[in-house]
Design a protein around this motif. Structure first.
Motif, PDB file in Angstrom:
ATOM      1  N   ILE A 473      23.081  29.533 -12.040  1.00 56.11           N
ATOM      2  CA  ILE A 473      22.564  29.512 -10.582  1.00 56.11           C
ATOM      3  C   ILE A 473      22.758  28.439  -9.437  1.00 56.11           C
ATOM      4  O   ILE A 473      22.563  27.301  -9.880  1.00 56.11           O
ATOM      5  N   ARG A 476      18.229  29.420  -5.641  1.00 57.24           N
ATOM      6  CA  ARG A 476      17.399  30.521  -5.879  1.00 57.24           C
ATOM      7  C   ARG A 476      16.136  30.535  -4.874  1.00 57.24           C
ATOM      8  O   ARG A 476      15.545  29.418  -4.814  1.00 57.24           O
ATOM      9  N   ASN A 477      16.085  31.620  -4.336  1.00 56.91           N
ATOM     10  CA  ASN A 477      14.852  31.711  -3.367  1.00 56.91           C
ATOM     11  C   ASN A 477      13.874  32.967  -3.723  1.00 56.91           C
ATOM     12  O   ASN A 477      14.591  33.986  -4.216  1.00 56.91           O
ATOM     13  N   THR A 478      12.785  32.803  -3.668  1.00 55.87           N
ATOM     14  CA  THR A 478      11.958  33.798  -3.853  1.00 55.87           C
ATOM     15  C   THR A 478      11.421  34.519  -2.381  1.00 55.87           C
ATOM     16  O   THR A 478      11.038  34.077  -1.495  1.00 55.87           O
ATOM     17  N   PRO A 515      12.887  36.493  -7.033  1.00 55.65           N
ATOM     18  CA  PRO A 515      13.591  35.249  -7.125  1.00 55.65           C
ATOM     19  C   PRO A 515      15.145  35.813  -6.959  1.00 55.65           C
ATOM     20  O   PRO A 515      15.741  36.488  -7.775  1.00 55.65           O
ATOM     21  N   ILE A 517      18.972  35.142  -6.808  1.00 54.57           N
ATOM     22  CA  ILE A 517      19.842  34.383  -7.424  1.00 54.57           C
ATOM     23  C   ILE A 517      21.201  34.563  -6.608  1.00 54.57           C
ATOM     24  O   ILE A 517      21.757  35.591  -6.562  1.00 54.57           O
TER      25      ILE A 517
END
Length: 578
Positions: A473, A476-478, A515, A517
């Motif tokens: 990765i 990575r953001n939610t 999340p 990716i």
């Protein structure tokens, strides 16, 4: 030939010696009782007990999988995907189809598919579920999966877990190959393998001179993971196709494409001719024992049309050879009686190694029945022993044939590889001279798609993939996903594609936050989610780029729900623009 034929039951009575030989009733009783298995006691359950047990199990499952407020995203995703088959096409009616070819299982052969891919099947390569050699014709199913839409519709995960690290596999071509006979799956024999040349596609810079390295993976459905099987041989298939080239270079590239295709066809034809030039030896005919419940009769073969030399030699060796009706015809004795009592003429037409068509002729009347040559008593025992010896010889001859074919095939492969290298070198030199004169790529660092030829050996039927693992990765953001109507998307799955990479990243969508990716920030990213109504909610590349490059990324993404039916693969490609 004109004779008068009639039919009589010709099974000879058992001799006193044969009766004595099979008179050991004690041994027979012992074999019968030894084969019995104790019956399990029958237990009867009351319907209300069964219903209560089922309700309890259902309630337990409901409580087990109902997420608690503290359930993590990883737990939700694990529960979602583990409740589905490992390979789960999201739109089963649009799953990519296979090409099917009919193969003689004993002879094998070389088979080319519409894409230019081909497969070489060795002789005697398949076994049934009991480990027995498969004979006769089989259906070979060959399915190529070459781009993100194929991977998406096939429901094949592209994630790869190795040494505790999760990778995404970028594919240079994937295939599924399996075989059936009469609708039942058959397997590849342990000592056999299929040679496959798969035409795949890779995304590379326009000026890249060598294809990138790829590994070979086999999808193990029992383990739920890709299994590394080594590296493969990859080479360019055809030439680069770049619309920005000058006309002179485009013309040469087209010429190279056509010449390489011609050379490939010549190679395929040469390999097919090799199989024909070294034909398999005739397989010995297995003797058949007469069935006392069938109509058995004699035939005079001395002047009968259609009696081949092998059959005549068999008759000379076994004077007591008889004939009986083949099963499945629902005929009686009277069906073989001529209208006036006897037939004027007969002829035999071979059907296969066991059966013949017997044509009975009386004036203007013809009657056709299927018959088999059969033996009785010591004749059958003697013929069976001879057959076993002939089968050993036949198997040795088949092995010798296969060794010769493999040797000559290797020589042909080397010859055509040399011809291809010479052709490519000559055309590359001509293109280089044109470029030296100022005719060059207008944008020589553009990402283009090129065909590659992947060569490897299949040791197990199933799904195989040419891949390289992408780096772990990078971002990575939610985020949470909504459609344009403000409805939150939850408990479903989504896919993310980078148009510079030939793969697709599948993920679970949760209203609590997903999340996201991103393995490679460069390139055009396309994201879509499949709703419970089987509609696509889409985030096109320009909106994804705006969100991704923002100083502070928003925790919500609004997708466009496409209110169109998904009736075909073409619909999917048009909506996704892939």
């Amino acid at each position: 030939m004109s004779k008068r034929y009639d039919f009589r039951d010709r099974i000879p009575p058992l001799s006193s010696e044969e009766i004595t030989r099979h008179k050991d009733f004690d041994a027979l009783l012992q074999a019968f009782e030894g084969g019995r298995k104790p019956e399990a006691p029958v237990r009867r359950l009351r319907p209300w007990v069964v219903a209560a047990a089922a309700a309890a199990a259902l309630l337990a499952g409901y409580l087990l999988w109902w997420p608690s407020p503290g359930t993590s995203y990883e737990q939700l995703a694990e529960a979602f995907f583990s409740s589905r088959p490992f390979i789960a096409p999201p739109l089963p009616e649009l799953e990519p189809p296979s090409e099917v070819v009919t193969v003689n299982a004993e002879q094998g052969g070389v088979y080319e598919f519409s894409s230019g891919s081909r497969i070489v099947v060795p002789t005697a390569a398949f076994r049934d579920d009991k480990g027995r050699l498969v004979e006769g014709e089989i259906q070979l199913h060959f399915r190529e999966l070459l781009d993100p839409v194929d991977f998406f519709l096939a429901g094949i995960p592209m994630g790869y877990d190795s040494a505790g690290t999760h990778y995404l596999l970028e594919s240079a071509g994937m295939l599924e190959v399996y075989a059936t006979q009469n609708g039942q799956r058959v397997s590849l024999a342990p000592d056999k393998e299929l040679l496959v040349e798969l035409v795949g596609r890779v995304l590379v810079p326009a000026d890249q001179t060598e294809p990138p390295p790829y590994n070979v993976y086999y999808l193990d459905p029992a383990e739920g993971n890709w299994v590394y099987r080594g590296t493969n041989r990859t080479k360019w298939f055809g030439s680069a196709s770049d619309a920005d080239d000058e006309p002179e270079i485009q013309s040469l590239m087209q010429e190279r494409e056509e010449q390489l295709q011609t050379l490939y066809r010549q190679k395929t034809e040469a390999l097919e001719e090799l199989e024909r030039r070294v034909p398999p030896p005739p397989k010995p005919r297995a003797p058949q024992r007469a069935d006392r419940n069938a109509l058995v009769f004699e035939l005079d073969l001395s002047e009968m049309q259609g009696a081949d030399e092998e059959l005549l030699a068999f008759k000379r060796e076994f004077q007591g050879m008889l004939w009986q009706l083949a099963p499945g015809q629902n005929l009686s004795d009277q069906d073989l009686v001529a209208p006036d009592g006897s037939w004027d003429d007969m002829r035999l037409n071979p059907i296969d190694e066991l059966e013949y068509e017997l044509v009975l002729i009386d004036k203007e009347v013809e009657r056709k029945v299927r018959v088999r040559p059969v033996l009785t008593g010591e004749d059958f025992d003697k013929a069976q022993q001879a057959f076993q010896s002939k089968m050993q010889t036949w198997q040795r001859q088949m092995e010798e044939r296969q060794a010769r074919i493999e040797q000559e095939r290797a020589a042909l492969e080397a010859e055509f590889a040399a011809r291809q290298a010479a052709l490519e070198k000559e055309l590359d030199e001509r293109i280089a001279r044109l470029r030296a004169q100022g005719l060059d790529y207008a944008a020589n660092r553009a990402i283009i798609q090129r065909k590659v030829l992947n060569t490897f050996r299949v040791t197990s039927l199933g799904i195989w993939n040419y891949d390289k693992p992408l780096s772990p990765i990078l971002a990575r953001n939610t985020v949470r996903f909504k459609d344009q109507h403000g409805r939150l998307l939850d408990n479903t799955q989504g896919w993310l594609v980078n148009k510079n990479l030939n793969t697709v990243n599948r993920f679970f969508v949760s209203a609590k936050g997903t999340p996201l990716i991103i393995n490679e920030p460069e390139g055009e990213h396309l994201l879509w989610i499949l709703t419970s109504e089987n509609k696509i909610a889409l985030l096109p590349p320009e909106r994804f780029r705006t969100w991704f490059e923002a100083p502070e990324r928003q925790p919500e993404l609004v997708l466009t729900l496409v209110d169109e039916p998904l009736d075909s693969e073409a619909d999917i490609r048009r909506i996704l623009n892939l």
